[in-house]
Design a protein around this motif. Structure first.
Motif, PDB file in Angstrom:
ATOM      1  N   ARG A   1       0.196   3.445  10.221  1.00  0.00           N
ATOM      2  CA  ARG A   1      -1.209   2.266   9.566  1.00  0.00           C
ATOM      3  C   ARG A   1      -0.527   0.913  10.279  1.00  0.00           C
ATOM      4  NH1 ARG A   1      -3.420   3.960   3.882  1.00  0.00           N
ATOM      5  NH2 ARG A   1      -3.792   6.187   4.053  1.00  0.00           N
ATOM      6  N   LEU A   2       0.681   0.488   9.999  1.00  0.00           N
ATOM      7  CA  LEU A   2       1.275  -0.649  10.529  1.00  0.00           C
ATOM      8  C   LEU A   2       0.991  -0.910  11.872  1.00  0.00           C
ATOM      9  CD1 LEU A   2       2.812  -3.022   9.317  1.00  0.00           C
ATOM     10  CD2 LEU A   2       5.112  -1.745  10.085  1.00  0.00           C
ATOM     11  N   LEU A   3       1.375   0.369  12.722  1.00  0.00           N
ATOM     12  CA  LEU A   3       1.285   0.167  14.247  1.00  0.00           C
ATOM     13  C   LEU A   3      -0.078   0.076  14.630  1.00  0.00           C
ATOM     14  CD1 LEU A   3       4.197   2.198  15.571  1.00  0.00           C
ATOM     15  CD2 LEU A   3       4.088  -0.237  15.272  1.00  0.00           C
TER      16      LEU A   3
ATOM     17  N   GLN B   1       0.754  -1.319   0.051  1.00  0.00           N
ATOM     18  CA  GLN B   1       0.157  -0.041   0.094  1.00  0.00           C
ATOM     19  C   GLN B   1       0.896   1.289  -0.015  1.00  0.00           C
ATOM     20  OE1 GLN B   1      -2.046   0.876   3.619  1.00  0.00           O
ATOM     21  NE2 GLN B   1      -3.889   1.422   2.531  1.00  0.00           N
ATOM     22  N   ALA B   2       1.947   1.224   0.822  1.00  0.00           N
ATOM     23  CA  ALA B   2       2.852   2.341   0.897  1.00  0.00           C
ATOM     24  C   ALA B   2       3.572   2.542  -0.587  1.00  0.00           C
ATOM     25  CB  ALA B   2       3.788   1.906   1.951  1.00  0.00           C
TER      26      ALA B   2
ATOM     27  N   SER C   1       2.138   5.692  -2.689  1.00  0.00           N
ATOM     28  CA  SER C   1       3.093   6.870  -2.282  1.00  0.00           C
ATOM     29  C   SER C   1       2.956   7.246  -1.052  1.00  0.00           C
ATOM     30  CB  SER C   1       3.141   7.817  -3.332  1.00  0.00           C
ATOM     31  OG  SER C   1       3.462   7.267  -4.782  1.00  0.00           O
ATOM     32  N   LEU C   2       2.595   6.512   0.025  1.00  0.00           N
ATOM     33  CA  LEU C   2       2.675   7.014   1.589  1.00  0.00           C
ATOM     34  C   LEU C   2       3.944   7.323   1.900  1.00  0.00           C
ATOM     35  CD1 LEU C   2       0.218   4.162   3.081  1.00  0.00           C
ATOM     36  CD2 LEU C   2      -0.167   6.352   2.179  1.00  0.00           C
TER      37      LEU C   2
END
Length: 256
Positions: A43-45, A29-30, A34-35
């Motif tokens: 988002r991961l945490l 997704q990143a 283009s996060l």
């Protein structure tokens, strides 16, 4: 070695191995969206926080020992319009648990006392509270049996310790032997330290004789009713509705 493999021992040491469940998804997704690094990390945490919250919620529900899944969403208030819905919804905020107040649910068999009590317990679990559901008979039987193997204090703590204790069907049968004393001790030790929900087919003025001793009954009822809401649930039985209502009757798990 693959970078993810390098991460595994570090994440385990930090007790963050659950991050691996969504790492690949968030990494793709990143790249695709283009996060920024900060957004990717957030988002991961956040996934890990939700995973832990869900795991803890499942643990609280399992330890609560409910009889199936009984919530307000599955309760048919329309079946018995006399049931004080607005009061129950107010209780569902679980502010009474924070205030260490008691709730007594009184009514004849089948009107939904057990369902409502467990629905309140479910809401308390969602709020992060430690909840235990038990029938009065099972609770007192466990305490009586614990005297034989000298585990009484530990077993008593099981019923005294929860933020919310739900005792179902008090007074369904007479209390015998040490049961009145055990019930009194639970009420005494929980007073202003935890909340208790009790369901019963008996009116409140029928409770004192259960203790067998006027002084003990007075002490127990005084503590139980001080900081307490008493709700009477009236209406037809969910198990045996009037003939004209049978077609529209809700599932049997609404019964008390």
């Amino acid at each position: 070695m693959h970078p993810t493999e390098d991460l595994i021992p570090i994440l385990k040491k930090l007790r963050l191995s659950g991050v691996l469940e969504s790492l690949d998804l968030r990494r793709r997704q990143a790249v695709d969206d283009s996060l920024s690094f900060d957004e990717f990390l957030y988002r991961l945490l956040y996934d890990e926080v939700e995973r832990r919250d869900g795991k803890q919620m499942a643990s609280r529900l399992r330890r609560a020992n409910f009889e199936g899944s009984k919530t307000f969403d599955s309760f048919d208030f329309n079946f018995n319009p006399k049931i004080p819905k607005h009061k129950l919804i107010d209780l569902a905020t679980c502010n009474f648990v924070n205030r260490h107040e008691n709730v007594l649910l009184i009514g004849k068999t089948g009107v939904g006392k057990s369902h409502v009590a467990q629905a309140l317990g479910h809401r308390a679990c969602m709020g992060g509270h430690h909840v235990l559901y038990t029938s009065a008979h099972d609770m007192l039987t466990q305490l009586r049996a614990s005297r034989a193997d000298e585990s009484f204090d530990r077993r008593m703590l099981r019923f005294v310790g929860p933020d919310l204790l739900i005792i179902d069907d008090l007074g369904l049968r007479p209390l015998r032997h040490d049961e009145p004393i055990d019930l009194y001790e639970i009420i005494r030790q929980r007073y202003e330290h935890g909340s208790t929900i009790i369901t019963s087919n008996r009116a409140i003025d029928e409770w004192p004789p259960l203790f067998g001793d006027p002084l003990m009954a007075s002490a127990a009822m005084d503590r139980l009713l001080h900081h307490c809401q008493v709700l009477e649930l009236d209406g037809n039985s969910f198990r045996n509705p009037p003939r004209r209502s049978r077609q529209a009757a809700p599932p049997a798990d609404n019964a008390a």
